[in-house]
Structures are given as structure tokens and as C-alpha cells.
Motif scaffolding. Structure first.
Motif, PDB file in Angstrom:
ATOM      1  N   UNK A  37      14.673  28.211 105.981  1.00  0.00           N
ATOM      2  CA  UNK A  37      14.029  26.975 106.464  1.00  0.00           C
ATOM      3  C   UNK A  37      13.239  27.252 107.735  1.00  0.00           C
ATOM      4  N   UNK A  38      13.816  28.077 108.605  1.00  0.00           N
ATOM      5  CA  UNK A  38      13.127  28.396 109.863  1.00  0.00           C
ATOM      6  C   UNK A  38      11.787  29.052 109.566  1.00  0.00           C
ATOM      7  N   UNK A  39      11.794  29.997 108.628  1.00  0.00           N
ATOM      8  CA  UNK A  39      10.547  30.690 108.285  1.00  0.00           C
ATOM      9  C   UNK A  39       9.553  29.718 107.647  1.00  0.00           C
ATOM     10  N   UNK A  40      10.039  28.883 106.728  1.00  0.00           N
ATOM     11  CA  UNK A  40       9.131  27.937 106.065  1.00  0.00           C
ATOM     12  C   UNK A  40       8.550  26.962 107.107  1.00  0.00           C
ATOM     13  N   UNK A  68      -4.734  33.070  91.937  1.00  0.00           N
ATOM     14  CA  UNK A  68      -4.061  33.114  93.246  1.00  0.00           C
ATOM     15  C   UNK A  68      -2.718  33.845  93.157  1.00  0.00           C
ATOM     16  N   UNK A  69      -2.333  34.416  94.272  1.00  0.00           N
ATOM     17  CA  UNK A  69      -1.070  35.158  94.350  1.00  0.00           C
ATOM     18  C   UNK A  69       0.062  34.141  94.508  1.00  0.00           C
ATOM     19  N   UNK A  70       1.033  34.222  93.593  1.00  0.00           N
ATOM     20  CA  UNK A  70       2.130  33.241  93.623  1.00  0.00           C
ATOM     21  C   UNK A  70       3.423  33.944  94.026  1.00  0.00           C
ATOM     22  N   UNK A  71       4.016  33.462  95.110  1.00  0.00           N
ATOM     23  CA  UNK A  71       5.159  34.143  95.714  1.00  0.00           C
ATOM     24  C   UNK A  71       6.359  33.200  95.728  1.00  0.00           C
ATOM     25  N   UNK A  72       7.508  33.711  95.347  1.00  0.00           N
ATOM     26  CA  UNK A  72       8.740  32.902  95.384  1.00  0.00           C
ATOM     27  C   UNK A  72       9.623  33.428  96.508  1.00  0.00           C
ATOM     28  N   UNK A  73      10.089  32.522  97.359  1.00  0.00           N
ATOM     29  CA  UNK A  73      10.964  32.968  98.455  1.00  0.00           C
ATOM     30  C   UNK A  73      12.409  32.554  98.152  1.00  0.00           C
ATOM     31  N   UNK A  74      13.313  33.514  98.233  1.00  0.00           N
ATOM     32  CA  UNK A  74      14.721  33.259  97.904  1.00  0.00           C
ATOM     33  C   UNK A  74      15.618  33.799  99.019  1.00  0.00           C
ATOM     34  N   UNK A  88      18.756  23.847 102.883  1.00  0.00           N
ATOM     35  CA  UNK A  88      17.462  23.809 102.192  1.00  0.00           C
ATOM     36  C   UNK A  88      17.657  23.394 100.738  1.00  0.00           C
ATOM     37  N   UNK A  89      17.050  22.313 100.314  1.00  0.00           N
ATOM     38  CA  UNK A  89      17.304  21.899  98.942  1.00  0.00           C
ATOM     39  C   UNK A  89      16.035  21.660  98.136  1.00  0.00           C
ATOM     40  N   UNK A  90      15.072  20.971  98.743  1.00  0.00           N
ATOM     41  CA  UNK A  90      13.912  20.577  97.938  1.00  0.00           C
ATOM     42  C   UNK A  90      12.950  21.740  97.780  1.00  0.00           C
ATOM     43  N   UNK A  91      12.360  21.809  96.609  1.00  0.00           N
ATOM     44  CA  UNK A  91      11.382  22.856  96.378  1.00  0.00           C
ATOM     45  C   UNK A  91      10.117  22.528  97.180  1.00  0.00           C
ATOM     46  N   UNK A  92       9.494  23.557  97.736  1.00  0.00           N
ATOM     47  CA  UNK A  92       8.299  23.329  98.518  1.00  0.00           C
ATOM     48  C   UNK A  92       7.253  24.356  98.155  1.00  0.00           C
ATOM     49  N   UNK A  93       5.989  24.018  98.435  1.00  0.00           N
ATOM     50  CA  UNK A  93       4.916  24.976  98.230  1.00  0.00           C
ATOM     51  C   UNK A  93       4.133  25.069  99.536  1.00  0.00           C
ATOM     52  N   UNK A  94       3.914  26.280  99.985  1.00  0.00           N
ATOM     53  CA  UNK A  94       3.198  26.485 101.235  1.00  0.00           C
ATOM     54  C   UNK A  94       2.005  27.395 100.944  1.00  0.00           C
ATOM     55  N   UNK A  95       0.828  27.034 101.443  1.00  0.00           N
ATOM     56  CA  UNK A  95      -0.336  27.920 101.279  1.00  0.00           C
ATOM     57  C   UNK A  95      -0.294  28.953 102.404  1.00  0.00           C
ATOM     58  N   UNK A  96      -0.059  30.212 102.028  1.00  0.00           N
ATOM     59  CA  UNK A  96      -0.020  31.273 103.040  1.00  0.00           C
ATOM     60  C   UNK A  96      -1.436  31.738 103.373  1.00  0.00           C
ATOM     61  N   UNK A  97      -2.314  31.604 102.393  1.00  0.00           N
ATOM     62  CA  UNK A  97      -3.736  31.916 102.550  1.00  0.00           C
ATOM     63  C   UNK A  97      -4.444  31.082 101.495  1.00  0.00           C
ATOM     64  N   UNK A  98      -5.782  31.113 101.480  1.00  0.00           N
ATOM     65  CA  UNK A  98      -6.522  30.304 100.505  1.00  0.00           C
ATOM     66  C   UNK A  98      -6.116  30.620  99.072  1.00  0.00           C
ATOM     67  N   UNK A  99      -5.757  31.895  98.847  1.00  0.00           N
ATOM     68  CA  UNK A  99      -5.445  32.319  97.480  1.00  0.00           C
ATOM     69  C   UNK A  99      -4.034  32.884  97.376  1.00  0.00           C
ATOM     70  N   UNK A 113       9.249  27.708  97.323  1.00  0.00           N
ATOM     71  CA  UNK A 113      10.648  27.821  97.736  1.00  0.00           C
ATOM     72  C   UNK A 113      11.526  27.858  96.485  1.00  0.00           C
ATOM     73  N   UNK A 114      12.689  28.493  96.581  1.00  0.00           N
ATOM     74  CA  UNK A 114      13.604  28.554  95.437  1.00  0.00           C
ATOM     75  C   UNK A 114      14.053  27.161  95.040  1.00  0.00           C
ATOM     76  N   UNK A 115      14.030  26.879  93.755  1.00  0.00           N
ATOM     77  CA  UNK A 115      14.632  25.607  93.340  1.00  0.00           C
ATOM     78  C   UNK A 115      16.158  25.737  93.441  1.00  0.00           C
ATOM     79  N   UNK A 116      16.783  24.816  94.126  1.00  0.00           N
ATOM     80  CA  UNK A 116      18.254  24.844  94.233  1.00  0.00           C
ATOM     81  C   UNK A 116      18.732  25.761  95.347  1.00  0.00           C
ATOM     82  N   UNK A 117      20.032  25.795  95.513  1.00  0.00           N
ATOM     83  CA  UNK A 117      20.621  26.623  96.567  1.00  0.00           C
ATOM     84  C   UNK A 117      21.208  27.886  95.950  1.00  0.00           C
ATOM     85  N   UNK A 118      20.788  29.011  96.463  1.00  0.00           N
ATOM     86  CA  UNK A 118      21.263  30.287  95.943  1.00  0.00           C
ATOM     87  C   UNK A 118      22.481  30.717  96.763  1.00  0.00           C
TER      88      UNK A 118
END
Ligand code: G4P
Length: 312
Positions: free
Chosen positions: A128-131, A114-120, A149-160, A165-170
């Protein structure tokens, strides 16, 4: 304007991002389309520079469309980089994001890989609005204070395709003084780090040259663009305060209140669609900032060498 900004915990975020990036295929860097260069965190480039990157110029609804095109072209010319404009009115942004990410990592996808994407992104760019939009519910808290935004999250954008979300605040890292003004004006840094009057005056100085028609339309100074460009920012702020009834006893203008009005007008888009920097402008500021930094380093007296430990 140089601002005092010493966010804590950056070393933890740095470590966490470096760890997370190892299992990531594409990095989405969210930028504020009104200040793309200044809203980028150089630390992120350092940690993720080897990964394909999608630059998302968010809040494009508030930015100057011609300048957004310039920034998109600027980023698209960089290797391994794609760029798209976005705003919160896109009710289903997932398809566009997935399509761009697939282009950047064509060998990933499918259930096995699966394609793994990190959003920063620095606080207040709209992560947060986008998530929330992607998840279809209010999962991440949004707010106007930097760093919600603080907690790490995982969102399925598609099946694969998974978005992490970035861990921590950048937090933003302010390399050039001009970026300090822009970040403060946009609301990306905490209120205690800057002075409203200085930010508003710097903002007026910039806008009177780059967007005189919008400034005139909003505040009706009665000045043509040439006269407005020559006007002193203090005089403009005085006029704004007087018009808006920001007065103290004795009829003097309350400059703090006037400054707050100017900043709020900019943040809420009441002045129109504005982008505070162009790529050449930002690159000039950056070069000057780096040169000044190198000069400062040269002039720093050498630290005294550590004394050898005394034998007992
Ligand atoms: P963050 O997680 O990156 O810190 O940012 P967040 O989503 O909390 O967004 C910060 C502010 O920017 C919010 O406004 C949000 O509504 C606004 N925003 C996000 N994306 C867009 C966009 O594409 N266009 C415009 N115009 N605004 C956007 P707020 O006033 O602080 O909070 P709210 O009351 O609107 O939620």
C-alpha cells in the motif's frame, strides 16, 4: 516455531490471480528484505511461474545491506527474473520499476501494446505504501494489521505501462517452522496466530548468533559475542524485562511485556539493520521442511475408500 494460521478465502484469491495473470506481462513480487525467502508466497510462484518476475526487496532501509546483496544475487541468477532493493524513502520509484519491467518484457510497450504489470505481496511488505507513493496520494490504506490492502487498483506508471494490484489478499503460506517465527516477528501474520513469548525467544536465539554486536548495543548485557552466543534466550529476555521495568508484583519479570518489547524493537528497527535469513539458510530450512512434509504424507493412513452408493 510452527504457527496456527488458516487464512480463509485463499481459494478465491487463487482463482482471481490465475484469471488476472492471463493478461499480465510482468509480475512484481514484493518481499520483505529482512526475510525475503519467508515472505514469498509459494502459491504465487505456482500461479505466475511462467511470467517474467521482478523481485522487489522492500524495506531495504531496515535490512542488512550485505545480506540484501546476497538475496539480490540469488534472485538475479534465476531465469526470467530481475531484482531490486527499495524503501519508502524513494519518492519516485516508478522510473526504476518501469525500467526493470521493460527489460523483462521488451516486446511490450507503446499505446497499442501497453506493458501490464501485476504487483503482489503478502500483507505488511509495504504494498500500500508503494502504491500510495506511485499514485501520489493516500489511495490505499496502510496499517500495521495484516491484510489492509483489499481493493484492486490500477496505476499508470507511464503512458504505456499499467500496474494492477493483486485481487484479494495474498496471505503468507508457512512451509517451514523457521518462517513462522520470522513472519510473526515482522508483523506479517495476525496477532492471534502466534505467541509473543515464543516468537521473542526464537528471535533472540537467532540474533544472539547472527547479530551479537547489535543485540549487545541495544540491551547492554555486558557479554562478548562468544558469551552472548552461548547465553540462554530465557536469560536474555529476563534481563531485557528487568532493564526496561517490565515487572509484576514481587519484582518478577513480566515475560509477556518483555517479549512485546523485543518484537517491537525489531519491527521498528531499533536493533539496527537486520536480515533474519540468508539464501543458503532458507534453502536448507525449505529442504528440511519439504522432507518432513513428505515423511508426514507417507505416514498418513490411507483414507478409507468411499463406499459405493447403495442401490435402492
Ligand atoms: P501492505 O500494504 O503490504 O500490507 O503494507 P503497508 O504499505 O501497509 O506497510 C506496512 C508497514 O510497513 C507500514 O508501517 C509502512 O509504513 C511500513 N513500510 C512500508 N514500506 C517501508 C519501507 O520501505 N521501509 C520501512 N522502514 N517501512 C516501510 P506501519 O507502522 O504499520 O504504518 P504507518 O503508520 O507507518 O503507515
Amino acid at each position: 516455531m510452527s504457527i496456527q494460521w488458516f487464512p480463509g478465502h485463499m481459494h478465491l484469491t487463487r482463482k482471481a490471480i490465475a484469471e488476472r495473470v492471463k493478461a499480465i506481462d510482468v509480475v512484481i513480487e514484493m518481499l520483505d528484505a529482512r526475510l525475503p525467502g519467508s515472505s514469498a508466497n509459494p502459491l504465487l510462484a505456482e500461479l505466475t511461474g511462467h511470467k517474467p518476475t521482478l523481485k522487489v526487496l522492500n524495506k531495504q532501509d531496515m535490512a542488512d545491506p550485505a545480506r540484501t546483496e546476497q538475496w539480490l544475487a540469488h534472485y538475479r541468477a534465476q531465469p526470467g527474473t530481475r531484482a531490486i532493493p527499495l524503501d519508502a524513502s524513494h519518492t519516485s520509484p516508478a522510473r526504476a520499476l518501469v525500467a526493470e519491467c521493460r527489460e523483462l518484457a521488451p516486446l511490450r510497450g507503446g499505446m497499442v501494446k501497453p506493458l501490464r504489470v501485476l504487483i503482489c505481496g503478502i500483507p505488511n511488505v509495504g504494498k500500500s505504501t508503494l502504491i500510495n507513493t506511485l499514485m501520489g496520494k493516500r489511495a490505499a490504506k496502510t496499517g500495521d494489521e495484516a491484510g489492509v490492502t483489499r481493493n484492486e487498483q490500477r496505476v499508470a506508471l507511464a503512458d504505456d505501462c499499467y500496474l494492477f494490484d493483486t485481487p484479494g489478499v495474498l496471505w503468507p503460506r508457512i512451509v517451514v517452522p523457521e518462517s513462522g517465527t520470522l513472519l510473526a516477528a515482522s508483523g506479517a501474520v495476525g496477532r492471534n496466530a502466534y505467541d509473543d513469548e515464543t516468537v521473542a525467544l526464537d528471535l533472540l536465539d537467532l540474533l544472539k548468533v547472527d547479530y551479537p554486536a547489535l543485540l549487545e548495543e541495544r540491551y547492554r548485557f555486558g557479554l562478548d559475542p562468544a558469551a552472548l552466543a552461548q547465553a540462554h534466550a530465557d536469560a536474555l529476555m529476563e534481563s531485557i524485562g528487568r532493564q526496561r521495568g517490565a515487572l509484576v508484583a514481587g519484582g518478577k519479570v513480566n515475560l509477556t511485556k518483555a517479549a512485546e518489547l523485543v518484537i517491537a524493537d525489531f519491527r521498528q528497527g531499533h536493533m539496527g539493520r537486520i536480515t533474519l535469513e540468508t539464501p543458503p539458510q532458507f534453502l536448507r530450512w525449505l529442504a528440511a521442511g519439504e522432507a518432513a512434509d513428505a515423511e508426514r504424507q507417507k505416514q498418513r493412513p490411507d483414507r478409507p475408500k468411499a463406499r459405493p452408493a447403495r442401490r435402492r
